[in-house]
Structures are given as structure tokens and as C-alpha cells.
Design an enzyme around this catalytic site. Structure first.
Site, PDB file in Angstrom:
ATOM      1  N   LYS A   1      21.570  12.357 -16.975  1.00  0.00           N
ATOM      2  CA  LYS A   1      21.801  13.328 -15.915  1.00  0.00           C
ATOM      3  C   LYS A   1      20.594  13.336 -14.997  1.00  0.00           C
ATOM      4  O   LYS A   1      19.450  13.290 -15.464  1.00  0.00           O
ATOM      5  CB  LYS A   1      21.975  14.724 -16.537  1.00  0.00           C
ATOM      6  CG  LYS A   1      22.649  15.740 -15.641  1.00  0.00           C
ATOM      7  CD  LYS A   1      24.164  15.583 -15.668  1.00  0.00           C
ATOM      8  CE  LYS A   1      24.941  16.759 -15.140  1.00  0.00           C
ATOM      9  NZ  LYS A   1      26.395  16.533 -15.347  1.00  0.00           N
TER      10      LYS A   1
ATOM     11  N   THR B   1      26.852  14.533 -20.312  1.00  0.00           N
ATOM     12  CA  THR B   1      25.670  14.784 -19.474  1.00  0.00           C
ATOM     13  C   THR B   1      25.586  16.263 -19.119  1.00  0.00           C
ATOM     14  O   THR B   1      24.493  16.778 -18.862  1.00  0.00           O
ATOM     15  CB  THR B   1      25.698  13.917 -18.202  1.00  0.00           C
ATOM     16  OG1 THR B   1      26.806  14.287 -17.382  1.00  0.00           O
ATOM     17  CG2 THR B   1      25.783  12.443 -18.550  1.00  0.00           C
ATOM     18  N   ASP B   2      26.711  16.955 -19.143  1.00  0.00           N
ATOM     19  CA  ASP B   2      26.668  18.399 -18.912  1.00  0.00           C
ATOM     20  C   ASP B   2      25.909  19.113 -20.033  1.00  0.00           C
ATOM     21  O   ASP B   2      25.256  20.136 -19.804  1.00  0.00           O
ATOM     22  CB  ASP B   2      28.086  18.960 -18.797  1.00  0.00           C
ATOM     23  CG  ASP B   2      28.082  20.431 -18.439  1.00  0.00           C
ATOM     24  OD1 ASP B   2      27.686  20.752 -17.297  1.00  0.00           O
ATOM     25  OD2 ASP B   2      28.434  21.265 -19.301  1.00  0.00           O
TER      26      ASP B   2
ATOM     27  N   PHE C   1      -9.340  -4.204   8.992  1.00  0.00           N
ATOM     28  CA  PHE C   1      -8.469  -5.281   8.506  1.00  0.00           C
ATOM     29  C   PHE C   1      -8.751  -6.499   9.377  1.00  0.00           C
ATOM     30  O   PHE C   1      -8.324  -6.565  10.529  1.00  0.00           O
ATOM     31  CB  PHE C   1      -6.999  -4.874   8.550  1.00  0.00           C
ATOM     32  CG  PHE C   1      -6.088  -5.872   7.874  1.00  0.00           C
ATOM     33  CD1 PHE C   1      -6.326  -6.262   6.553  1.00  0.00           C
ATOM     34  CD2 PHE C   1      -5.015  -6.436   8.539  1.00  0.00           C
ATOM     35  CE1 PHE C   1      -5.501  -7.202   5.922  1.00  0.00           C
ATOM     36  CE2 PHE C   1      -4.185  -7.368   7.917  1.00  0.00           C
ATOM     37  CZ  PHE C   1      -4.426  -7.744   6.606  1.00  0.00           C
TER      38      PHE C   1
ATOM     39  N   ARG D   1      -9.909   1.243  12.172  1.00  0.00           N
ATOM     40  CA  ARG D   1      -8.524   1.641  12.425  1.00  0.00           C
ATOM     41  C   ARG D   1      -8.230   2.955  11.707  1.00  0.00           C
ATOM     42  O   ARG D   1      -9.025   3.439  10.907  1.00  0.00           O
ATOM     43  CB  ARG D   1      -7.563   0.550  11.918  1.00  0.00           C
ATOM     44  CG  ARG D   1      -7.674   0.295  10.423  1.00  0.00           C
ATOM     45  CD  ARG D   1      -6.558  -0.632   9.911  1.00  0.00           C
ATOM     46  NE  ARG D   1      -6.680  -0.819   8.453  1.00  0.00           N
ATOM     47  CZ  ARG D   1      -5.780  -1.435   7.694  1.00  0.00           C
ATOM     48  NH1 ARG D   1      -4.708  -1.965   8.241  1.00  0.00           N
ATOM     49  NH2 ARG D   1      -5.955  -1.535   6.378  1.00  0.00           N
TER      50      ARG D   1
ATOM     51  N   VAL E   1      -5.679  -2.018   2.523  1.00  0.00           N
ATOM     52  CA  VAL E   1      -5.083  -1.074   1.559  1.00  0.00           C
ATOM     53  C   VAL E   1      -5.273  -1.611   0.146  1.00  0.00           C
ATOM     54  O   VAL E   1      -5.549  -0.848  -0.788  1.00  0.00           O
ATOM     55  CB  VAL E   1      -3.591  -0.846   1.893  1.00  0.00           C
ATOM     56  CG1 VAL E   1      -2.925   0.017   0.827  1.00  0.00           C
ATOM     57  CG2 VAL E   1      -3.433  -0.197   3.263  1.00  0.00           C
ATOM     58  N   GLN E   2      -5.156  -2.924  -0.034  1.00  0.00           N
ATOM     59  CA  GLN E   2      -5.357  -3.516  -1.349  1.00  0.00           C
ATOM     60  C   GLN E   2      -6.747  -3.188  -1.887  1.00  0.00           C
ATOM     61  O   GLN E   2      -6.916  -2.853  -3.064  1.00  0.00           O
ATOM     62  CB  GLN E   2      -5.221  -5.052  -1.282  1.00  0.00           C
ATOM     63  CG  GLN E   2      -3.796  -5.574  -1.153  1.00  0.00           C
ATOM     64  CD  GLN E   2      -3.330  -5.764   0.277  1.00  0.00           C
ATOM     65  OE1 GLN E   2      -3.749  -5.021   1.191  1.00  0.00           O
ATOM     66  NE2 GLN E   2      -2.454  -6.726   0.496  1.00  0.00           N
TER      67      GLN E   2
ATOM     68  N   ASN F   1       1.890   1.199   3.782  1.00  0.00           N
ATOM     69  CA  ASN F   1       0.892   1.188   4.860  1.00  0.00           C
ATOM     70  C   ASN F   1       1.568   1.817   6.067  1.00  0.00           C
ATOM     71  O   ASN F   1       2.375   1.180   6.742  1.00  0.00           O
ATOM     72  CB  ASN F   1       0.430  -0.245   5.135  1.00  0.00           C
ATOM     73  CG  ASN F   1      -0.763  -0.294   6.075  1.00  0.00           C
ATOM     74  OD1 ASN F   1      -1.105   0.712   6.688  1.00  0.00           O
ATOM     75  ND2 ASN F   1      -1.386  -1.450   6.178  1.00  0.00           N
TER      76      ASN F   1
ATOM     77  N   HIS G   1       1.679   2.688   9.438  1.00  0.00           N
ATOM     78  CA  HIS G   1       0.924   2.180  10.573  1.00  0.00           C
ATOM     79  C   HIS G   1       0.749   3.228  11.671  1.00  0.00           C
ATOM     80  O   HIS G   1       1.718   3.840  12.125  1.00  0.00           O
ATOM     81  CB  HIS G   1       1.610   0.945  11.144  1.00  0.00           C
ATOM     82  CG  HIS G   1       1.881  -0.105  10.118  1.00  0.00           C
ATOM     83  ND1 HIS G   1       0.871  -0.708   9.394  1.00  0.00           N
ATOM     84  CD2 HIS G   1       3.027  -0.671   9.657  1.00  0.00           C
ATOM     85  CE1 HIS G   1       1.401  -1.606   8.552  1.00  0.00           C
ATOM     86  NE2 HIS G   1       2.712  -1.596   8.691  1.00  0.00           N
TER      87      HIS G   1
END
Lengths: 293, 293, 293, 293
Positions: free
Chosen positions: D13, D58-59, D159, D176, D219-220, D246, D248
Site C-alpha cells: 500500500k 492492502t486495506d 565548471f 556560477r 556537482v560531482q 543540477n 541550472h
């Protein structure tokens, strides 16, 4: 700070939206795609040392998708194969390139009984999706799929005889509304299969199996019927994996108003919702199952 | 604290989701609705003094929607009229009751060339919507509408000769992709018009006008053509108001890669997007225009 | 085809997303805006004849928003006033220019107990919004607002003594969870008021009034208290309009499991949801009420 | 039809939304959760034969979540452990029970400088999430996480020096705006770790590392710094996996208007967007990596 090595990783671009128009015939073709690119390989220098010399920018992935569509797209999978090949060439440190292409299908508008040559509207049914994966030095592999294909039946579905405990209050029923939104992925024999045809025919098989299975005892039961039908009808499909929400339509209890409700009015619930996930595979085939990963 | 009187106000319930199944014929009907209720009147005591004696709970509005669907829904507008009548009866302090009903249209799945009797999928096209409004002591009025009807043409659309200033960089074009998602509302001659028929036929007129208008100089230009076509073809429509996003498909500039792009590859943009809003009305008719309110 | 004139209309651009960085102090400022532009005027030629000579492209509106932010934004409303002035100048056929600016607020991240000079995260609370409108030859007017300000109290809220009919099953309660997402708009004395300050202070007044009103008999009751508190505290606000969903938290009925539930576990419901809309205004002030349009 | 066996499968659920109020002190606690349950085991009979005798509805999962919250929730992970234990007990055919709990965090509203005792608003920062998994006969394992934690820096990010090919047009930059929405998952030493504390402290470590890494080359690069910082500061974390879009922010090119743009105005783009996924792990630890599944 510790000097830990980088663990498993990958990177890429998502949300690349492009449309390709084929104007070579009076009846135009309009192909509307969302593309996702992922590259895996040795990116330790980028992560640990901030050395980007091996990192193809994700903006370049975007540009490549547009450039490689310049001469049109014969088939979406063919375009995907060209993309993964290109990314392996452009990025020597990459071991695996993966491209997922999801189509927003449009159909010609019918005017005065005939399809209009250059006016389109979104087609009914789900969105076809394909993933093309290629490991360096290997052949590309292809999975197909369909996303968001809603379907519902007003009878021919039951749910009874289930396991009960002290928290079980659900009434048994031999006749209910069953609704789901099919998300399915299937493995294939490879890039040369008729993926464009299967994107139409596999969902049609799924729909027909869903409609025809009036002895349904559960979503699970119908999942197996649909999966078996696909493997029976489509020799190039090697396994199929379903993710099926159980979109509950609850018979409204009108007794407080002195009314019965003989299968007329249903509450359409959003959540919570059941989720049924399962694979049907040919003998000897080991499918991808992300949740066991 | 000041003792300011309450200004204009209304209240109600949104997001009431119910489905009604008509099992009287072998081919079932499945009507899937979202209902919204609003009541207006003198609710000063509730706001200023916390006196709820005149406030019908919004939960009762929900219950009423389910109860009044018990015997099925001949037409959505007929059901809406029964609802506004009920709310005026149940709530003596109310001057105006308003019910908006938006349909999620389903169509029978085609299996082996024939529509299946009890299996459905969402139909292509937008969602029909109706608002039924009744002031106490007056007749109900009805507006119809269509929401979310996407449509696109790959040629037959231009945008040129426009006003330029120092911030204008858009190139002129005599051939572009034009796409929009039609949201339209129309006034009608009243509850007795064929609202069910118009929910099919008015969007069809809009679509045909959009497709046929290959001399389009702008979204505005096509808006007027669509509005005129609707008023010409549908005598029970008194005005029609469009909200048309201009969903930009931008010819991708591939020159950085040494490639031209003769109308093949387009960037599908989300935002920003243009918005064109306008009304076409019969002579002497004053339409509702929310933005002038 | 008929030759119907064009009725009321307007056009513009939505979804213009831009951010402005103020680097003049060591602590940077980051202003993140979504801008919407609408122009109204005589655009009959564009609609009826396809004559674009009076139509400033919506792409130009986008470009203007970026260009006019080049030297930074002292205040969002000041920027909005410059925009409407510019659009009236650039587009001689326009009678009214309207710009709506909605802010995504960010706050400096706190590191080691101090706000970081150039790292931000989204702030709690809703999104401030302003609409600047100017008719040609008139002064600009400004409305302020706050969107999406969720708030909830775990006690101090009742709903009882309400009107009942045969479809009313809701139990009365003297103690419930009350939750809403405040969307409020307020009229102001004009562009020279301290709109930046009010964007902080008016929501704070609303929040404090919501928190302090432990004698709440309904959402309506609290709406009036919040509106009165705003008009009492903020002389530059002339009216305030609330749209308040009643986001139901339903005491879970555990009796089927042999359990009571003394205000511990609640079901958080999405829909249906109540909607309460209302205005509190100073004497003699006529507010904008879109639903009366 | 073929008689294919059922492949890998699970069910459960999703979208169980409940809130728990702790009224034991004057300052109330409000815990707002979304719960997801998945059970894996031998369900061949259900799929192949339509035999539901082993299928807990699932109830019932939904009801169990509400019932087991009746006495409050000391810690979310403690509640999750009680849930998986219960599902293994209630459902003898199940080999693995998995519960994911995602919190919508609320904070006391500050009025007159002090936190209000029973009024709350959504807190800034992301949503904590935990997954408790238990295989029959084994101890439970716990992963923690944070979802949707947006963060942005206006300088301190570069970058450049990246791999170029003929489709690369991205300019290099030494300064940036970098923005992302952190989705992180971490493995832990088990249920007895201080998961409630880590849900606060691990995101704080991530935020501080993001803010402090002004030598970011990508970012890495920042991903690795954040991961290392977490493993350094939190001994009960064994690995951490990031999914970092990322987001931008593109320096707007105003040259067409005769303007420069020295880091003032940015276009906030939605898509396409970069995606960086990666794991940092302690030596000898093998993390879960879904995309390698």
C-alpha cells in the site's frame, strides 16, 4: 577530512524535450520525445579531485540529442542506438551509456471524417518508452515499455477469500470496479526487433487481456494473465514487469440516508492505493527487478 | 479589535470525486465526475459571531452529491440542476448556489474490432465542464466548457509584422508549429439546451476550426476564427471565452554544429509561455470576463 | 462565416522565471521571481484581420523583464512599476498593463550558528505575490498577497451547532485539528506603501491571529478574525481577501480494532476539501471579488 | 494460454497519510507521516490460480498503520520496526516486509518571540525518510534519508576544463550559481542507532559541506565532499547515496539589448536538467545502488 574513494556513480541529463516533424508526405508525422541520458564509468578524478577532463558536459548530451535528430528519426529505438553509440565514442572513460526515450503520442485530428494532414491532438492510451543500453564492446540492449495506460472495468472483478487478521475490516466482494494505470517494461531480443510495432501491439495485448479476464480474483491474478498473454503473443519479448496501482473505486455507503447502492455510485479515491508489482518471464530468463537490487 | 462587518464571501466543497455506473444495458456507461459546490448568502453571523446555525456543513454537500446520484445521472447538467435546487432548499440563508461538474471522459476499449461492454480507458480530448448557477427565485443558468484540449499544427501558422521595440529579438516567421491547450467556457440559453450534445459538438467545432485555419497570423487570429465558428454552428451558445496558452515549439538552432534545420527538429518549451484570452459573443450579449471583475 | 467583432480580451506571458543576485555586500541577496504580464486594449485588428502591427510579442515581454532587472531590483514592487510603465510606453494600443510578481523566498543557510554569506535554502512560509496594474493616464495600483502559507493547530478549534438536514452525518466537535493553506490578497493605498515590509508583516499578523484564535467556531470565524487583525495592524491595507481550504484531519475511527482514539491519530485527507472564501474591508471600500465577476 | 510461473513480485500500500498528536506536554508534538508498505514472499497461488488465502489485503496494511499509532510514536523508526514485525506475524507467507516512512516536518509558529504551544507551519528543509526492512528470521535493517532539500549558492562554484567534442558549446565558467535539490539515502548500523537525531544532523552536515565547499569544480566534486563529510561526522552511517539534479541558473545574455550582465540576472531553467548520482561508502561496505540492479 577522510580520503574516501568514490563509490558507484553515474550522471547525465533528464528532461530533454524535442519534437521531430516529418514533412516528406502530405500527411505529416509528429514525433514528440522526452530523452534521458546516463553515463557510467570511471569518474573518480571528477569526484575526488575536481578534474573535469573526462567529463562530457550534460549540456553536450542535450546538444547531441538535437543534432542527431537533424535528419529525422526513422524509429525511436534506431535514434536511441545512434545516441548511445555516439556517447561511447565521445566519452572514452564511459563503460556504459544508457538512453531512455519516452514518447508523447499524438494522432491526426479527424475533420469531416478524415484525418487532417497536419493537425494533431494527444492520442488516448499511455506513453511508449524505451531504454537503450550499451556497454563498451558489447551490443546494445533494448527494453520497451508503456507508461500511464489507465484502464478500468465495471464488472468481472472480485476480491474475496483473502487472509484476515484483527485489523482486517475490508468486506469481501464478488463484483467490484477494478481500475489501474499500467506501467509496464519488457525485455527484448535486441535492437533489431520491431520495437515500433511492439509499442502499439504489446499495450493492445495487455488491454485485451485485462478486458477479457472477467474471472479476475485480484489485481495480482490479472497481472499474471496479462503477462502471460504478452509472452504468448510477442516472441521478441523475453520478460515483462508490471507496476499496477490499485486505484480504488469504493461503493459509496448511502445507508445513513436510507438508501441502498446496487453498484451505482462509487467514491473515486486517490490514496491510499494498493501497489502490485510483478514479473512474468520466459523460462531461464532473469529479468531486471529494481526493488531486489 | 475592530468590529468590521464581513465583506463578500462564499464557501463550499471542492474535490468531490464520484463515478456513476449505468448497468441497464449490456454496454455499461461509466460517468466519472469531479464536483465543486459554492454557496453565497448572508453568513455574517458565522463569520463575525461564530454562530453556525445557518451553515450547512461542507461534508453535507459531499453527502448530497453521492445521495442524489443514487438513481443514476441522466445528464450531468440535469444532475447539477437537482443539486443547486437541493442546496437552495436545504440552506435557507443562501441566495446563490453554484455547482461545477467536470467530467473525466472514458471510452470503451476496442477489442477485436468491437467496443468492450464493460472495460474503459480515458478518452482523448479534453475534459467537459459545466457550471450550474441558481439565484433564489430565479431560473438556473448553465455555462458549458472544455478544459485541457491540447491541439497542434505543424504548418499553416505564421507570426510576422508585429510591433517591435528595442527589446524585440523574435524573428518573424511565415511557417511555424502552433500548439495550445484549449480551455473554453461558453454561455448558453439555459438548462434545457442539449448540453450533453454540445459537450461533444462544440469541441469538435473548435478542433475543426483550428485545423482549417491555415491562414493563421497569430493565436489571437485563430481564437477569433474558433469563436466565430462556434457561434455560427451552435445556436444555444451565446458567448464563448478562450484561454489559450501559446505552447512554444522553437525551431532548434543547429548552426553551432554546422547543420541547418529546415523545419525538422523543435525544442518543446514549457515556460515561459504566451497566454491569449478572449471572448467572442453574439450581438448584445455581455459575457462573464473574470479578469475584468 | 459570421463577421462578429472581438469581445473583451487580453494577452501576455506567464512563467517568466528569473533570479537577481545582489553582490554589493559580503552577504549576498538572492531574489527569485516568477513574472506574469498581461496587456489589455484594442486588439480587434489582430483578432479579426490577423493584423499584428499593434501586437508586441510576448517574447518581448520576457526580454523586457530580463533587461529591466539588469541593474538589480531595489524592491519587487518598484520593479513591477517600471515594467508596467515600460509596457504602456512600448505598446501604444494598450489601455491597461498588469504585472504579477510571485517570489520564491530563500534564506541564508545557518552554518556554525551564523548565516552563510552566499548559500541559501527555501524559506518556510508561503510565497509573497504582488500585482501592479496601471491604466493609461492613471497611477499604478498595487495589491499584495501571500500564497501557499500552510498552518495548522492541534486544539482551539470547534465546529458545532451547524445547520442539519437529512444528508448531514458529520459529528459535532468542540475540539479538532484545523489546518489550511492561506492564500490571501490585499488592496493597498498605492505603490508608495512599504510593500516589502508588508510582505513579511501581514503574513505574520495572519499567523499570529490564527494561532491566537483558540475560540474558533469555524474556518469562517477565524477568517474574520485574521482579516480584522490585518486591517487593524496595517494602515496601508484597504481590504483583504482570503481563500482558505479546509484541509481535513479526520480523527481515525479505531473502534473496529477495539481501540479508542483520544485525539491521537488522524487521517490526513486530500479531498474532498472545504473552501472558505471571504473579504474583510474598511468601511466604504469595494474590494475585487473575482467570483462575483 | 501458456502456464508460465510467476516471477519476482511484491505488493503493498502507498499513500497512507496519518498524523499523530502528542498532547502530553503543554507544547504539543505533531508528527505527519506518509507510509508505504511492501511485502515479498511466495504469492504464486494468488497470481497463477487466483487463490487469495495467503494475501493480506492492502486495506489491512492501512488499518494496521493507524491501529499501531494509537499509543503514539516514540520514534518514527521504532514505529516502523513495530510495523514490519507485525506484517511478518500477520502474513506467514511473507519473507520480507518493508516499510518506508516519509515525514512532512512541521515547526511551532513563533508568536511574540516564542513558539506557540499548538500552532504549526511546515518547516524549511527537506522531508526525512526512513526505510525499515526485515527478512523473516533476520534483524531489521534501516536506511535513513532526506528528500527535497533544495540548496543554492551564488558563488564558489565553477565548471571548466571539461571534455569537449563537436557538439559542445557550453562556455567554461569559474564562477556560477549552483543549485540542487538533495535527495540522499544512507545505510546505517541498524535500528538502534539514533535515527531521529540523524534525520536532523545528517542534513545539517550536508548543508554545511555544500556551503563550505567554495572550491567546487562540479556537482560531482561537491557530492564527494558532502558524502565524505557525512561519513566523517556520523559513525552510524555506513554509506550515503546522492541523487542531485543540477538545477541550472543560466546567466542571461542581454547583449542583444546592448547590456552586459556581470552576475546579476539569471534565467531559472526547469529542464533539461543535469542529474548526478553517486555513492560514498566506508571501506568494505557494499551499498544499494538501484540503477545497477
Amino acid at each position: 577530512m577522510s580520503s574516501l574513494p568514490m563509490g558507484p556513480n553515474r550522471y547525465g541529463k533528464s528532461g530533454i524535450r524535442l519534437a521531430v516533424v516529418d514533412r516528406s508526405r502530405p500527411q505529416h508525422d509528429f514525433t514528440d520525445l522526452e530523452v534521458e541520458v546516463r553515463l557510467q564509468g570511471d569518474f573518480d578524478a571528477a569526484h575526488v579531485d575536481g578534474d573535469n577532463s573526462g567529463v562530457l558536459p550534460t549540456d553536450t548530451m542535450r546538444g547531441t540529442c538535437f543534432a542527431l535528430a537533424r535528419d529525422g528519426i526513422d524509429s525511436v529505438v534506431g535514434y536511441g542506438v545512434r545516441l548511445v553509440d555516439r556517447f561511447l565514442t565521445a566519452s572514452p572513460g564511459v563503460d556504459r551509456a544508457l538512453v531512455t526515450l519516452t514518447q508523447h503520442p499524438w494522432e491526426a485530428v479527424v475533420v469531416d471524417g478524415a484525418p487532417h494532414a497536419h493537425t494533431f491532438r494527444p492520442a488516448a492510451g499511455g506513453r511508449p518508452t524505451w531504454t537503450v543500453t550499451r556497454d563498451r564492446g558489447e551490443q546494445a540492449t533494448v527494453t520497451g515499455g508503456i507508461l500511464g495506460a489507465r484502464v478500468l472495468k465495471t464488472t468481472g472483478s472480485a476480491f474475496s477469500g483473502f487472509l484476515r487478521d484483527e485489523y482486517t475490516t475490508l468486506p469481501e466482494t464478488r463484483d467490484r470496479v477494478m481500475a489501474t494505470t499500467v506501467d509496464a517494461r519488457w525485455g527484448t531480443t535486441g535492437p533489431d526487433a520491431d520495437h515500433t510495432g511492439m509499442a502499439i501491439d504489446v499495450p493492445a495485448t495487455i488491454l485485451a487481456a485485462f478486458a477479457g479476464h472477467d474471472a479476475s480474483e485480484s489485481v495480482q491474478h490479472t497481472l499474471h494473465v496479462m503477462g502471460t498473454a504478452v509472452l504468448d503473443a510477442h516472441p521478441d519479448v523475453t520478460w515483462i514487469r508490471f507496476l499496477l496501482p490499485n486505484e480504488h473505486h469504493i461503493l459509496s455507503d448511502l445507508s445513513a440516508y436510507g438508501l441502498d447502492n446496487p453498484g451505482v455510485v462509487y467514491l473515486v479515491a486517490d490514496r491510499p492505493y494498493g501497489v502490485i508489482e510483478g514479473v512474468v518471464a520466459r523460462e531461464g530468463v532473469t529479468p531486471e527487478v529494481p526493488w531486489d537490487g
